[in-house]
Design a protein around this motif. Structure first.
Motif, mmCIF file in Angstrom:
data_model
loop_
_atom_site.group_PDB
_atom_site.id
_atom_site.type_symbol
_atom_site.label_atom_id
_atom_site.label_comp_id
_atom_site.label_asym_id
_atom_site.label_seq_id
_atom_site.Cartn_x
_atom_site.Cartn_y
_atom_site.Cartn_z
ATOM 1 N N SER A 145 2.468 29.448 -7.072
ATOM 2 C CA SER A 145 3.069 30.737 -7.423
ATOM 3 C C SER A 145 3.531 31.454 -6.165
ATOM 4 O O SER A 145 2.948 31.305 -5.085
ATOM 5 C CB SER A 145 2.059 31.605 -8.174
ATOM 6 N N LEU A 314 0.690 30.025 -13.941
ATOM 7 C CA LEU A 314 0.470 28.593 -14.081
ATOM 8 C C LEU A 314 -0.435 28.009 -13.009
ATOM 9 O O LEU A 314 -0.828 26.844 -13.103
ATOM 10 C CB LEU A 314 1.819 27.863 -14.067
ATOM 11 N N VAL A 317 -3.623 26.154 -14.267
ATOM 12 C CA VAL A 317 -3.545 24.750 -14.693
ATOM 13 C C VAL A 317 -3.429 23.838 -13.478
ATOM 14 O O VAL A 317 -4.047 22.771 -13.434
ATOM 15 C CB VAL A 317 -2.358 24.545 -15.648
ATOM 16 N N GLU A 318 -2.671 24.259 -12.484
ATOM 17 C CA GLU A 318 -2.523 23.444 -11.273
ATOM 18 C C GLU A 318 -3.869 23.296 -10.554
ATOM 19 O O GLU A 318 -4.238 22.194 -10.115
ATOM 20 C CB GLU A 318 -1.496 24.086 -10.346
ATOM 21 N N LYS A 343 -5.028 23.374 -21.878
ATOM 22 C CA LYS A 343 -4.146 24.134 -20.991
ATOM 23 C C LYS A 343 -3.835 25.503 -21.588
ATOM 24 O O LYS A 343 -3.811 26.519 -20.865
ATOM 25 C CB LYS A 343 -2.853 23.370 -20.757
ATOM 26 N N LEU A 347 -4.781 29.060 -19.867
ATOM 27 C CA LEU A 347 -3.758 30.060 -19.548
ATOM 28 C C LEU A 347 -4.029 31.386 -20.235
ATOM 29 O O LEU A 347 -3.643 32.449 -19.733
ATOM 30 C CB LEU A 347 -2.373 29.533 -19.937
ATOM 31 N N GLU A 415 6.533 22.463 -23.090
ATOM 32 C CA GLU A 415 6.348 22.232 -21.659
ATOM 33 C C GLU A 415 7.302 21.151 -21.169
ATOM 34 O O GLU A 415 7.971 21.308 -20.141
ATOM 35 C CB GLU A 415 4.900 21.841 -21.381
ATOM 36 N N VAL A 439 5.622 25.770 -9.527
ATOM 37 C CA VAL A 439 4.539 24.795 -9.412
ATOM 38 C C VAL A 439 4.840 23.891 -8.224
ATOM 39 O O VAL A 439 5.922 23.948 -7.627
ATOM 40 C CB VAL A 439 4.367 23.951 -10.693
#
Length: 461
Positions: A145, A314, A317-318, A343, A347, A415, A439
């Motif tokens: 991010s 996000l 999730v990463e 996921k 989130l 996605e 990402v």
């Protein structure tokens, strides 16, 4: 250094050569062996002080060799080596005499640190101040991010200076990890990284913990954290919990540039990089009168605020997928990815415990279950319940809900469509598409591989 040699038992020539070269370069004498028979022949000639034993050997079980070595010499310090990060194997090795264990692949610095800790009598997970930065893992320092990229840029920039840094953020956001990253990239990295937790030190000992104390017949001498950090970095964790008198003592030390231990008549030079952290807002503490304004402005040269996980989009999730790989390697599990439903839960969850809570959730899942996909049923009950409780807020209402452009599509389909559209818009460039999605490129390569889509030239990191 150990007065006795170090025995290394590993049947893989490349590993044995690397481990031997690393330790010999560090000044140790090494006895290399490729089998249990070679190891036993060597110890008949010379007794080692430390033995690193691979748990899989061509002529026997490494755990049996560990037990045999311990029976022959109860003073020997044993370290198990395994390519299979199994807790059961590690526990079995420790029950038979091993004091620590290493999981391949093993970095040279990790090997040297483990030997040093073993010689110092440190148990697994025990930090003895001052502790090496290598002991501070970098979990949470993942995220593509723009918010976090700005913070990483600030960390890299401030590391090259001697300026004081004030790091704020909620519990579990990685403040100590950020401080360690600054130290590790700075000109102070050859010195110690010394952490003093101001929130847990007893009020009647905090002054001695920070400044030290001259010994008397009744009281032993104590070296304070400020002196231990000479030439390195002093981290004052949760500094806003210091009492006003202690704030005054700290300010006096910073202004004078001298450390004056309790009972001393003369000071000693204060030579260290100072980093402070706080969970509470220091400006609010200044306004309330609980924290000295003059001290705050002296400390707050470069402020860094670490955002809560719920504000990082996000990144959650990463981080989860990156840490899933690391933890599975450590625990010998087969999980490779998170299901679409997991996921979505990650989130949507507020993560009041931030990265620390996320790590605990992942660890809970992989200890109690196995993969290849982390499903909702693998999560702790409070997160499984969160999925069941999600209901449309407009049910029973009379107003017309706006048209849903994703109606009839699963989250996985949404996605994938978004990723493929971004790649197409970027002319097929994975790095460019990754930047547009916020990402890392490695995240997109992993998703493409999971969808069975070949990537020209392979993964690029």
């Amino acid at each position: 250094m150990s007065q006795k040699p170090i025995l290394i038992v590993d049947d893989v020539d490349t590993h044995l050569t690397l481990f031997t070269a690393t330790l010999e370069a560090a000044g140790y004498t090494v006895l290399p062996a490729r089998s249990q028979a070679e190891a036993l022949a060597l110890i008949d000639i010379t007794l080692p002080g430390i033995a690193l034993v691979d748990l899989v050997l061509p002529d026997g079980d490494g755990i049996a060799l560990i037990k045999l070595l311990k029976d022959r010499d109860p003073t020997i310090k044993l370290i198990a080596i395994t390519a299979f990060a199994s807790v059961d194997r590690a526990v079995s090795a420790m029950r038979n005499g091993a004091e620590d264990f290493l999981v391949k692949p093993i970095e040279p610095d990790q090997l040297k640190a483990t030997i040093a800790n073993t010689l110092a009598g440190r148990s697994i997970g025990q930090y003895v101040q001052p502790y090496p930065v290598d002991d501070v893992e970098a979990e949470g320092h993942v995220g593509s991010s723009s918010l976090m990229q700005d913070i990483y840029s600030t960390i890299r920039a401030v590391a090259g200076s001697a300026a004081s840094v004030f790091i704020t953020g909620e519990n579990g956001t990685g403040k100590v990890k950020a401080a360690a990253a600054i130290h590790n990239q700075s000109g102070f990295q050859d010195g110690a990284f010394v952490k003093l937790d101001c929130s847990t030190a007893a009020p009647d000992t905090i002054e001695a913990e920070l400044l030290g104390q001259i010994g008397t017949r009744e009281i032993p001498e104590k070296i304070g954290a400020a002196e231990l950090a000479y030439g390195g970095t002093l981290l004052l964790d949760e500094i806003c919990t210091l009492s006003l008198p202690m704030q005054a003592r700290l300010l006096n030390m910073l202004q004078s540039g001298m450390i004056t231990p309790i009972g001393a008549t003369a000071g000693r030079p204060a030579e260290f990089r100072l980093i402070c952290t706080s969970t509470v807002d220091p400006r609010a503490e200044v306004q309330s009168g609980r924290f000295r304004a003059d001290l705050f402005y002296r400390l707050n040269v470069v402020p860094i605020h670490l955002p809560p996980l719920r504000a990082r989009g996000l990144d959650v999730v990463e981080i989860a997928e990156t840490e899933l790989d690391r933890l599975c390697a450590r625990e010998g599990r087969e999980f490779r990815t998170l299901s679409t439903e997991v996921k979505a839960i990650f989130l949507d969850h507020a993560w009041p415990g931030n990265i620390r809570e996320l790590m605990n959730v992942l660890w809970n899942a992989i200890v109690l279950h196995d993969g290849p996909v982390v499903n909702v049923t693998d999560l702790p009950p409070y997160l499984r319940g969160a999925q069941r409780s999600q209901k449309p807020s407009h049910l029973g209402g009379t107003s017309q809900a706006p048209e849903n452009p994703f109606a009839g599509k699963t989250l996985a389909e949404i996605e994938r469509n978004a990723v493929e559209a971004a790649i197409s818009h970027a002319g097929g460039s994975i790095p460019t598409a990754a930047r547009s999605l916020g990402v890392s490129p490695s995240t997109l390569y992993r998703k493409l591989e999971g969808w069975g889509r070949p990537v020209r030239g392979g993964r690029k990191f």
